[in-house]
Design an enzyme around this catalytic site. Structure first.
Site, PDB file in Angstrom:
ATOM      1  N   SER A  15      -6.941  -8.614   9.084  1.00  0.00           N
ATOM      2  CA  SER A  15      -7.072  -8.165   7.694  1.00  0.00           C
ATOM      3  C   SER A  15      -8.485  -7.649   7.478  1.00  0.00           C
ATOM      4  O   SER A  15      -9.456  -8.397   7.603  1.00  0.00           O
ATOM      5  CB  SER A  15      -6.787  -9.340   6.756  1.00  0.00           C
ATOM      6  N   GLU A  66      -2.162   3.603   3.141  1.00  0.00           N
ATOM      7  CA  GLU A  66      -2.283   3.961   1.714  1.00  0.00           C
ATOM      8  C   GLU A  66      -2.797   5.388   1.567  1.00  0.00           C
ATOM      9  O   GLU A  66      -2.316   6.155   0.722  1.00  0.00           O
ATOM     10  CB  GLU A  66      -3.235   2.985   0.990  1.00  0.00           C
ATOM     11  N   HIS A 125       0.800  -1.236   0.000  1.00  0.00           N
ATOM     12  CA  HIS A 125       0.000   0.000   0.000  1.00  0.00           C
ATOM     13  C   HIS A 125       0.826   1.278   0.000  1.00  0.00           C
ATOM     14  O   HIS A 125       0.275   2.363   0.120  1.00  0.00           O
ATOM     15  CB  HIS A 125      -1.071   0.003   1.092  1.00  0.00           C
ATOM     16  N   THR A 146      -7.507   2.525  -3.174  1.00  0.00           N
ATOM     17  CA  THR A 146      -7.785   1.474  -4.158  1.00  0.00           C
ATOM     18  C   THR A 146      -8.881   0.496  -3.740  1.00  0.00           C
ATOM     19  O   THR A 146      -9.527  -0.112  -4.585  1.00  0.00           O
ATOM     20  CB  THR A 146      -6.499   0.665  -4.453  1.00  0.00           C
ATOM     21  N   SER A 155      -5.070 -11.089   1.258  1.00  0.00           N
ATOM     22  CA  SER A 155      -3.732 -11.238   1.848  1.00  0.00           C
ATOM     23  C   SER A 155      -3.467 -12.688   2.274  1.00  0.00           C
ATOM     24  O   SER A 155      -2.647 -12.940   3.141  1.00  0.00           O
ATOM     25  CB  SER A 155      -3.601 -10.285   3.041  1.00  0.00           C
ATOM     26  N   CYS A 182       2.054  -1.680  -4.712  1.00  0.00           N
ATOM     27  CA  CYS A 182       1.251  -2.258  -5.793  1.00  0.00           C
ATOM     28  C   CYS A 182       1.162  -1.240  -6.939  1.00  0.00           C
ATOM     29  O   CYS A 182       0.920  -0.054  -6.691  1.00  0.00           O
ATOM     30  CB  CYS A 182      -0.154  -2.586  -5.277  1.00  0.00           C
TER      31      CYS A 182
HETATM   32 FE1  F3S Z   1      -3.065  -3.912  -5.386  1.00  0.00          FE
HETATM   33 FE2  F3S Z   1      -5.632  -4.161  -5.568  1.00  0.00          FE
HETATM   34 FE3  F3S Z   1      -4.277  -5.899  -4.212  1.00  0.00          FE
HETATM   35  S1  F3S Z   1      -4.513  -2.287  -5.216  1.00  0.00           S
HETATM   36  S2  F3S Z   1      -2.563  -4.761  -3.417  1.00  0.00           S
HETATM   37  S3  F3S Z   1      -4.144  -5.557  -6.421  1.00  0.00           S
HETATM   38  S4  F3S Z   1      -6.277  -5.110  -3.653  1.00  0.00           S
END
Ligand code: F3S
EC number: 1.17.7.4
Length: 292
Positions: free
Chosen positions: A232, A138, A86, A176, A276, A108
């Site tokens: 999470s 983030e 993030h 995001t 995650s 990311c």
């Molecule tokens: Fe990236 Fe979306 Fe995962 S922003 S870290 S692909 S939830």
């Protein structure tokens, strides 16, 4: 008992990429640190620490001498600091570089795009509205990138938090993981206030895809198992979505928490995992469930 996995489940692209990058550093032999836990998954974080990638609160917590000493002989690279998916603020990035650490930037790419959009809007002279959860790393990153580009920034969680007295140009970016409906509501409220916002849709679809696939599956099974860290937020939300459609929903972190008796009478069992949760954790739970 039939075990069915949701069409979309488990580690998203950005999380898997961060894990792969951390693995590469560890395997390359140089000492590694992550600023905070690499992902919200206690088992993975413990495994990384055991293999030499320690989570620290900030770069100031890393003693350079200890880090350098920990480097494997023959490995010339500086101790590495892995940036989480993030992202971080530009100040943190400068501090890491300034202290001489090698930066392994696992931000990311979707988050990097959001950071760039926030900075670009600020450079264009916009007041920047960041739609997201105040205090989330983030969001702190997005805010900082916009401020560094000279922008004035407001973080809002939804339309009710839009500040009064705004005037054009106003730009909007989103954390995001935000829901599309929330972004639409904020943009709608700005338009109602007579503004003409410039909107950068920086929402990543991974979270939504997992929720939609889980809801669809949960509606047609006798029980659901949701795998992922209790810390999470995306996994917790996934478990809530499943529980709405299937009251027999179990949120677990690993297979040892499963009690076979809880699935008595089940014919169809659904399985999903948060963004995650790496594949090996899903596979071990799935293997156990198939033995029932
Ligand atoms: Fe990236 Fe979306 Fe995962 S922003 S870290 S692909 S939830």
């Amino acid at each position: 008992m039939e075990v069915i996995r949701a069409k979309r489940a488990g580690a998203c692209y950005g999380v898997q990429r961060a894990l792969d990058m951390a693995d590469e550093v560890i395997e390359g032999g140089n000492r590694a640190y992550t600023l905070g836990p690499l992902i919200h998954n206690p088992q993975v974080v413990a495994d990384l620490a055991a293999r030499g990638a320690e989570a620290v609160g900030s770069v100031d917590d890393i003693a350079w001498e200890a880090a350098a000493e920990g480097a494997v002989e023959g490995v010339s690279a500086a101790p590495a600091v892995v940036i989480r998916s993030h992202g971080v603020t530009p100040e943190v990035l400068d501090a890491v570089r300034g202290r001489g650490f090698a930066v392994v930037d696992a931000t990311c790419p979707h988050v990097s795009r959001a950071q760039a959009a926030a900075a670009e809007l600020a450079r264009e002279g916009c007041r920047v509205i960041v739609l997201g959860e105040a205090g989330h790393p983030e969001v702190e990153g997005l805010t900082a990138w916009a401020r560094q580009a000279g922008g004035k920034v407001d973080v809002v969680a939804g339309p009710d938090e839009i500040p009064a007295g705004l005037y054009d140009p106003v730009g909007v970016v989103a954390q995001t993981t935000q829901r599309r409906e929330n972004l639409e509501a904020v943009v709608g409220a700005l338009r109602e206030a007579g503004l003409d916002p410039i909107v950068r849709n920086t929402i990543c679809s991974a979270t939504r895809q997992r929720q939609e696939a889980a809801a669809e599956l949960a509606a047609g099974v006798d029980a659901m198992v949701v795998i992922g860290g209790r810390n999470s937020s995306n996994t917790t939300r996934l478990a809530e979505v499943c529980a709405d459609a299937c009251p027999r929903t179990f949120h677990i972190e690993s297979a040892d928490e499963l009690d076979a008796a809880a699935f008595a009478g089940c014919k169809r069992l659904g399985l999903t995992a948060g963004a995650s949760t790496p594949e090996n954790q899903i596979a071990s739970v799935e293997a156990f469930l198939r033995t029932l």
